[in-house]
Every structure is written in C-alpha cells, then in structure tokens.
Design an enzyme around this catalytic site. Structure first.
Site, PDB file in Angstrom:
ATOM      1  N   ASP A  32      46.076  46.269  27.956  1.00  0.00           N
ATOM      2  CA  ASP A  32      46.333  46.736  29.319  1.00  0.00           C
ATOM      3  C   ASP A  32      47.335  47.886  29.316  1.00  0.00           C
ATOM      4  O   ASP A  32      48.424  47.762  28.749  1.00  0.00           O
ATOM      5  CB  ASP A  32      46.908  45.579  30.160  1.00  0.00           C
ATOM      6  CG  ASP A  32      45.852  44.549  30.497  1.00  0.00           C
ATOM      7  OD1 ASP A  32      44.787  44.951  30.993  1.00  0.00           O
ATOM      8  OD2 ASP A  32      46.089  43.350  30.256  1.00  0.00           O
ATOM      9  N   ASP A 177      38.050  40.007  34.480  1.00  0.00           N
ATOM     10  CA  ASP A 177      39.465  40.142  34.129  1.00  0.00           C
ATOM     11  C   ASP A 177      40.365  39.563  35.224  1.00  0.00           C
ATOM     12  O   ASP A 177      40.375  40.057  36.348  1.00  0.00           O
ATOM     13  CB  ASP A 177      39.803  41.631  33.925  1.00  0.00           C
ATOM     14  CG  ASP A 177      41.199  41.834  33.351  1.00  0.00           C
ATOM     15  OD1 ASP A 177      41.855  40.848  32.965  1.00  0.00           O
ATOM     16  OD2 ASP A 177      41.636  43.002  33.295  1.00  0.00           O
TER      17      ASP A 177
HETATM   18  C1  DX5 Z   1      46.041  42.653  34.976  1.00  0.00           C
HETATM   19  C2  DX5 Z   1      45.412  42.810  33.619  1.00  0.00           C
HETATM   20  C3  DX5 Z   1      44.786  41.562  33.087  1.00  0.00           C
HETATM   21  C4  DX5 Z   1      45.771  40.443  32.890  1.00  0.00           C
HETATM   22  C5  DX5 Z   1      45.073  39.115  32.757  1.00  0.00           C
HETATM   23  O1  DX5 Z   1      46.298  43.873  35.536  1.00  0.00           O
HETATM   24  O2  DX5 Z   1      44.405  43.801  33.681  1.00  0.00           O
HETATM   25  O3  DX5 Z   1      44.076  41.852  31.888  1.00  0.00           O
HETATM   26  O4  DX5 Z   1      46.608  40.669  31.767  1.00  0.00           O
HETATM   27  O5  DX5 Z   1      46.036  38.096  32.751  1.00  0.00           O
HETATM   28  P1  DX5 Z   1      45.700  36.575  33.146  1.00  0.00           P
HETATM   29  O6  DX5 Z   1      44.628  36.120  32.202  1.00  0.00           O
HETATM   30  O7  DX5 Z   1      46.986  35.857  32.998  1.00  0.00           O
HETATM   31  O8  DX5 Z   1      45.224  36.620  34.556  1.00  0.00           O
HETATM   32 ZN    ZN Z   2      43.134  44.031  31.958  1.00  0.00          ZN
END
Ligand code: DX5
Ligand code: ZN
Length: 220
Positions: A32, A177
C-alpha cells in the site's frame, strides 16, 4: 483464493520484517502506497530501496496517490501497478485530453514497462465507469473499506461489483481489499472474486501467519 498480504507500514524495518514473514507462503504481496493527499494517511518509501531489496516474492503496488504521483512508481520492479480510477482528474486541461484517453494512456505506459495493470475502485464509485477498460486490465481492485487505514469493517455491498464484472465476462483477477477475514471469506469466494488483500487478519498474530493465510487460501 489468492491471498495477497497487505503491507501498510511507516518504516522500512517493519516492511522488511513483514515481507520476510510471508515470502514462500504467497505468490504476491500487496504494498500500500499513500501520499497524504489522495488519502489522508501517508507511507514513506524510497524507490531505490524497494528496488534493491531482496524481495523473494512478487509484489503489486496499490497506489493511493494523486494523478501526478503515479508515474514515478513505474520505476519500481513491481509485477503489477494498481492505480485508482478516482485519482485521474476528471477535468483535463485541454479539450483533446478526455478522461477516458488519460486512463488509456496510463494503462499503455504501464504496459510498456512490461507490468500488469489494475484499476482500483472506491466504494462510492460505480463499477460501470471502468467497463470501457476491462479488455486492457489484468486486475480490478474493489475496495470494501474507505482507503487509508487497515483494521476497518468489511462492506458486503462491495461484492455486488464483483457480480457485475462477472456478468461482463471480465476474465482478469478480481481482488477485494479491506476488512477481509475468516468470517466473510466464503461470501467473497462465492461472489466470484479470485483474490483478496489482507492486513489485520494476517498480521494479528505473528506466530500463526502460515495458518491464518492458509485458512483463507483454501476457499474457492
Ligand atoms: C487500505 C489498504 C488495505 C488495507 C487492508 O487503504 O488499501 O490494503 O491495508 O487492511 P485490512 O485487511 O486490515 O482491512
Ligand atoms: Zn490496499
């Protein structure tokens, strides 16, 4: 189900530790990238450091950055670049430069670098907006949370977009996601998505990473 560990970190040491924990367990890592403008949060990476890092696993970049910040990330050795549909300015400066053409140009530029291309779509964006590009995409990333932070709650309505993509016979990867865990992975798999990027449910217990990943991988 392809499980891509989501790495959203503030420093290089944590980045390194997390990659080392999952290499060998997954095909691809989801990194990310945030600029503090397109989303409120920000991440700091040095492109040279990323390129010289001994990854030992493929990675995709989820770029949560404004339009002018996208191109520099093409200089990484990422396998796949995912940019946000919403990041591309809807009001181009000249008449010739329409929104659709800008997106197509960007897709071509990524292809020229021999990388796979994905478009990410926020929850409030209609999936129909990206239908004109489906033939040129390797992946569509459907957000099931507001981008910016890990640890938010999954929004089941996001799965309606998966069904619409399936109806359009999109044959690339559909990735979900945000907020993915053992409770919602069945619904995600049933909707027809083929990949998930996951942070909290994987990193919650660092002694059980392999277990936590394989519980999600076995679904299809
Ligand atoms: C949020 C990111 C995601 C996030 C997912 O902006 O793009 O990829 O890290 O985290 P979880 O799995 O904890 O929702
Ligand atoms: Zn992400």
């Amino acid at each position: 189900m392809q499980v891509y560990p989501s790495v959203l970190v503030k420093d290089f040491e944590e980045f390194e530790a997390k990659i080392n924990l999952v290499k060998g367990l997954v095909d691809t890592v989801h990194l990310d990238i945030m600029d503090g403008v397109f989303v409120e949060n920000s991440t700091i990476y040095d492109i040279d450091k990323i390129n010289s890092f001994d990854w030992g696993v493929d990675y995709e970049l989820h770029l949560m950055v404004k339009e002018s910040e996208i191109e520099k990330w093409l200089n990484t050795n990422a396998k796949r670049i995912i940019f946000h549909y919403e990041a591309i300015n809807q009001k181009p400066k000249t008449k010739n430069q329409n929104h659709k053409a800008k997106i197509k140009n960007l897709i071509n530029k990524i292809r020229e670098r021999k990388k796979e291309v994905g478009i990410a779509v926020n929850m409030e964006t209609d999936i129909e907006n990206i239908f004109p590009f489906l033939n040129e995409l390797d992946l569509v990333l459907i957000m099931s949370i507001k981008p910016g932070w890990s640890g938010q709650k999954f929004t089941p309505e996001a799965l309606e977009k998966v069904k619409k993509l399936r109806d359009k016979k999109f044959n690339g990867i559909i990735e979900i996601d945000g907020g993915v865990n053992e409770e919602n992975i069945d619904a995600i798999a049933n909707s027809g998505a083929g990949a998930v990027s996951v942070a909290s449910a994987i990193w919650k217990d660092k002694s059980k990473i392999k277990d936590q990943i394989s519980k999600l991988q076995i679904k299809n």
